[in-house]
Design an enzyme around this catalytic site. Structure first.
Site, PDB file in Angstrom:
ATOM      1  CB  ALA A 237     -14.349 -26.651 104.873  1.00 53.81           C
TER       2      ALA A 237
ATOM      3  CG  ASP B 254      -5.591 -27.852  97.625  1.00 49.94           C
ATOM      4  OD1 ASP B 254      -6.066 -28.213  96.538  1.00 49.94           O
ATOM      5  OD2 ASP B 254      -4.488 -28.255  98.047  1.00 49.94           O
TER       6      ASP B 254
END
Lengths: 527, 526
Positions: free
Chosen positions: A372, A389
């Site tokens: 990410a 998350d």
């Protein structure tokens, strides 16, 4: 469970006795009854294994168990029926069948375990195993009874063989849930039981010696080969699920795979199934809705406009996707999860795909398998909502995804008026960790409203709701179908009890990784 | 002919390992030896006469900077920052950067040499300016010192060490250390803290960055007259773990063992980067190491001409005349000023007045640097310290490896590791012995060294490129730091100015920048 029932019919086939070899010594009948006992135990264990794997991996346990039992029993009937075709070398055939059961039954669970991860037609493979094992087990008792025929009176033979058969079934039914699966796990249980069968086969080359003639070496070699294969399997079993894992999890391990990035384990118990990454619980199917409704919906109503473009970072289980796709305003979702093994499991593992309502098949969803932080650097800057998350920061590779650097990058990628929610571990169990995440987000320039709720399988869990500019936390839950979140629950989440309130913390930065240190010291107390 | 591979590996890694890798099936490893300017450099050295430049091949510039390493680029950068636009940089090699150059693959950029700097204090104006230009200062701390962008501050974990089959955190091996070991470490720290906070009568620190800002008070400079090893002995610091660490520090920064390093330089390594007792200045790094700074400087300096071997620099009325060999023959450049930003052993060959001067040259150490391209990461054992930026192998003569993907946060999949091998021995001997070594020998050595800590590595290697830096860095041997020859070598000769890290006596980016900027200031002031 009447696993042994068809056996009763087997000797009824009123074949002419093929009789022991003329000069043969009598067989040691009591020892052969022990054989019957072990054969029965092993046979039922294979059936239970197949039923368990089928229901755990494919869901719908009533159908799966019913299918497995029915097919297994009828296959045993086929085996019994086929036994009449065996005319010569009864003892030799018995041992050969025994070794075949040992091999096929022994490797069944390992192959099904691997098979589930690798091939599409898992059910066919499962039922194929059930059929073959059933036929072989069905062959065993008729052959054994015929070997003892003439040596023992028929009424005694039937009574003793069936007694040991049913007793074996009872022992299997007790051992399987109470000892074998909890201690060994499914894969090892299968291999160990296979070894039991093989040992009986090998022992049989001595027990049945009077009927075997001189040529027993070949049989013994075959038995040893089967034993070697099964022992080899036991050594390799650590690749599928480790000893430690089988003992660590309260429930049965039904799926385990080490991807390039992490260890994914799914366990199944009375309350549903649980997903673990590197040994840490990610969700329990029984109460995940509380977690995911809390993770997703506050952010979906915290922005200036109904969100159109949503980013999910982590969340490869698809459960956050399921929640946000309930919002009709959503036009495009990008989910970035490092591990293709995880996103694939979420589409291919039926219980999980049902739980996330096939959210990965929604045409609005794009999946990216990348880190990410690396991906964000070159990502477009137009996200109305970002749902973050990640697994808990229990190592440095994950810890970087909770740094000020990461949150700054994230903030720079939001559309004006956009909102973010971040899972931030437990404000109760890991209080400094939780507030470290909140303060780090603030240091990155976010305005943050921390919130928490109780998720029974996790305990008290915390999140941060954030925007780049000052805002009030939302007062109204969205008008979509929800089980947990309503206006009252929403309001209550933003209140913290005295034992969860802020504590002084340092900011988590790339060059100090304070959060990983907080997290390690705090969770150590609870584990 | 170089030594055979077996001898070669034996020499670099020690005999037991050589047997291990000599015996195995040798696989050809893809890659090449990277050109570091040796061919053109030695051709220039061996030139018998300065070539005549035809009339048509003379041109003119304001300032000519000779050498496109950190010092030269810094000089040109500072000149342009301060309004001199007529600056030309000429470089012998194909690319600029010197030992701070970098490379890139489709996976990541990576360094070919120097790979970090220390976060500057507020008073290091040029370093601060360099970071400001890049928008890399995110605020100021309580001391008023700049806070460098978090993305550039070396990501934790920064170091780990391989010892007895395990990776442990940090560089000092604390697991298994005795009470005496730890007591000695504490005493060493206290001694370093004492020097870090020492000030002379004028308030100058004994140890700071750059060297030119350090006190010349005899109390401090006396340290230059003994070896770091002797100094440690005198303090009773004999703990094997501590001495290994101090040796490693000297090999890492100076290409020397502590026994050969000036105690002043040894203490400098530890004390100059301390901000206050117990707190160090941040290490700042990029995937391609200091090549990132090179790229920034190069983008700011105007014209750069590479593959131009300067053979003569002389002061003439009204300026300087420079003669260089281009691929197509000699060229001449007339300028108002020249900055000779090359090592002193090169300056002696090209600067007319230096050629006759003779004198003792500073000692130069040799390095091998390899970039190892991996298609995936080797397995890590659970419970070991996790992969770090700098991964040190305790029982290897190499320094271990730095991961190019660490800083950016790419923790899985393909990567490039930069492997460093210093030769603390006599530079001339090493250069002679290794002159004939081919790529295959180097690559086998690199892989053998890494495979001792990552057994599954050989199958993951897709390529190994190797650079041999014959004159890799100036070495601060005993007496070299406060040697008068060094200190006077920086003085300009007419319009010829000098800038190089060897004028500081130690090879650090900050030192090269300091001399480049000083030379630029001399020109701006004239």
């Amino acid at each position: 469970m009447g696993a042994a029932a068809p056996d009763a019919a087997a000797p009824g086939a009123a074949d002419p006795p093929d009789g022991p070899a003329p000069a043969a010594r009598p067989l040691p009948a009591p020892l052969l009854y022990i054989n019957v006992f072990v054969v029965a135990t092993c046979g039922l264990v294979y059936e239970l294994l197949a039923g368990t794997l089928g229901s755990y991996l494919l869901g719908d346990s009533v159908t799966q168990f019913s299918l497995v039992i029915g097919l297994y029993l009828s296959a045993m009937g086929v085996g019994a029926w086929l036994s009449r075709r065996v005319d010569k070398h009864l003892a030799r055939r018995f041992i050969e069948v025994e070794l075949a059961v040992a091999l096929v039954g022994g490797v069944s669970a390992p192959i099904l375990f691997v098979g589930f991860a690798e091939i599409a037609h898992f059910q066919l493979l499962l039922l194929g195993f059930v059929t073959v094992i059933g036929i072989l087990v069905g062959l065993e008792l008729p052959l054994l009874m015929r070997l003892l025929q003439g040596q023992v009176e028929f009424k005694d033979l039937v009574s003793r063989v069936l007694t040991f058969d049913y007793a074996g079934a009872l022992v299997a039914a007790l051992l399987f849930p109470m000892l074998l699966v909890p201690e060994l796990g499914l894969v090892r249980t299968s291999l160990v039981v296979g070894l039991g069968n093989a040992a009986i086969g090998l022992w049989g080359t001595w027990l049945l010696a009077p009927h075997l003639g001189k040529r027993v070496t070949g049989l013994r070699v075959r038995a040893l080969i089967v034993i070697a294969i099964l022992v080899g399997g036991l050594i390799q079993a650590d690749h599928m699920s480790t000893w430690a894992e089988d003992r660590m999890y309260a429930d049965t391990v039904v799926y385990a795979k080490t991807t390039a990035y992490q260890r994914i384990v799914v366990t199944r118990g009375p309350s549903g199934f649980n997903l673990f990454l590197n040994g840490n619980l990610q969700f329990a199917s029984g109460d995940e809705y509380r977690y995911h409704e809390a993770l997703v919906h506050p952010a979906m109503v915290a922005g200036d406009h109904p969100p159109k473009r949503v980013l999910v970072l982590g969340g490869g289980d698809g459960l956050a996707l399921r929640e946000l796709l309930k919002h009709p305003s959503v036009e495009a979702v990008t989910l970035v999860d490092l591990d293709p093994g995880m996103t694939t499991l979420s589409t291919a593992f039926p219980p999980l795909a049902q739980l996330n309502r096939q959210s990965f098949s929604d045409p609005r969803v794009t999946v990216v398998n990348d880190d990410a932080m690396v991906w964000l650097e070159s990502a477009p800057a137009n996200w109305d909502v970002a749902i973050v998350d990640f697994p808990d920061p229990n190592n440095f590779a994950l810890g970087k995804l909770y740094t000020k650097r990461f949150y700054r990058l994230l903030k720079s990628k939001l559309a004006p008026g956009g909102a973010v929610s971040v899972q931030a571990t437990s404000p109760l169990f890991a209080r400094r960790s939780f507030w470290c995440v909140m303060e780090t987000m603030r240091a990155a320039g976010f305005v943050v409203h921390p919130y928490q709720l109780a998720v029974p399988s996790f305990g008290v869990w915390g999140f941060g709701l954030a925007r780049a500019e000052a805002f009030e936390p939302p007062a109204h839950a969205p008008a979509v179908a929800l089980r947990f979140l309503d206006d009252d629950a929403l309001g209550a989440m933003f209140k913290f009890s005295a034992d969860e309130k802020p504590v002084p913390v340092e900011i988590n930065q790339l060059d100090n990784q304070m959060l990983v240190r907080y997290y390690e010291s705090e969770w150590r107390k609870w584990q | 002919m170089g030594p055979s591979r077996r001898e070669f590996v034996a020499m670099l890694l020690g005999a037991p390992l050589a047997a291990a890798c000599g015996g195995g099936g040798a696989r050809t490893i893809e890659g090449s030896l990277v050109e570091t300017g040796m061919g053109r450099g030695h051709a220039m050295r061996d030139l018998r006469a300065i070539p005549a430049v035809p009339d048509g091949r003379w041109r003119r510039t304001g300032v000519i900077v000779i050498g496109g390493g950190v010092a030269g680029l810094s000089a040109a950068w500072w000149l342009r920052r301060n309004g001199r636009t007529d600056v030309t940089v000429v470089e012998l090699d194909d690319v600029v950067g010197g030992t701070a150059r970098g490379g890139a693959s489709s996976v990541t950029p990576y360094p070919w040499g120097a790979h970090y700097v220390v976060a500057p204090r507020a008073d290091e104006a040029a370093m601060v300016a360099l970071f400001e230009e890049q928008g890399a200062i995110e605020g100021h701390d309580a001391h008023g010192d700049p806070i460098i962008d978090e993305a550039l501050r070396c990501r934790d974990p920064d170091e780990r060490i391989w010892y007895r089959g395990r990776w442990a955190d940090g560089l000092y091996l604390s697991a298994g250390a005795s009470a005496e070991d730890l007591a000695q470490l504490a005493r060493f720290d206290a001694a370093i803290d004492q020097w870090a906070t020492w000030r002379d009568a004028a308030g100058r620190p004994a140890f700071t960055v750059p060297v030119s800002a350090c006190s010349t008070d005899p109390t401090a400079t006396a340290l230059d007259r003994e070896s770091f090893g002797a100094w440690l002995d005198r303090q009773g610091l004999t703990s094997e773990r501590l001495r290994w660490m101090t040796d490693y520090a000297c090999r890492d920064d100076y290409d020397l063992l502590a026994a050969d390093t000036s105690a002043w330089a040894g203490i400098y390594y530890f004390a100059a980067r301390r901000r206050a007792p117990g707190s160090s200045r941040a290490v700042v790094t990029w995937p391609d190491g200091n090549a990132h700074l090179i790229a920034h400087l190069a983008s700011k300096v105007g014209p750069i001409e590479t593959k131009l071997a300067v053979v003569d620099v002389r002061a003439v009325a009204g300026g300087v005349e420079v003669i260089a060999l281009a691929d197509d023959g000699p060229v001449g450049i007339r300028a108002e000023h020249a900055v000779v930003a090359v090592p002193r052993h090169v300056a002696r060959h090209i600067v007319a007045t230096r050629r006759e001067a003779g004198g003792v040259l500073p000692d130069c150490g040799a390095w091998a640097v390899a970039n190892v391209h991996l298609r995936d990461r080797p397995r890590e054992r659970p419970g070991d310290a996790p992969p770090a930026w700098d991964n040190v192998i305790r029982d290897s003569p190499s320094l271990g490896y730095v991961s190019a993907t660490h800083q950016r946060g790419r923790d899985v999949g393909p990567t490039v590791w930069t492997w460093y091998y210093p030769f603390p021995e006599d530079g001339a001997v090493v250069r002679k012995r290794l002159a004939g070594a081919g790529h295959g020998e180097w690559a086998a050595t690199v892989v053998a060294d890494l495979a001792r800590v990552h057994r599954d590595l050989p199958d993951l290697v897709t390529r190994v490129d190797v650079a041999f830096w014959g004159h890799g860095m100036v070495r601060p041997r005993v007496g070299a730091m406060f040697d008068l020859t060094r200190m006077s070598a920086a003085a300009p000769i007419g319009a010829i100015h000098f800038a190089h890290t060897d004028l500081s006596g130690m090879a650090l980016f900050e030192e090269a920048l300091d001399h480049g900027v000083r030379a630029a200031r001399e020109i701006l002031a004239s």
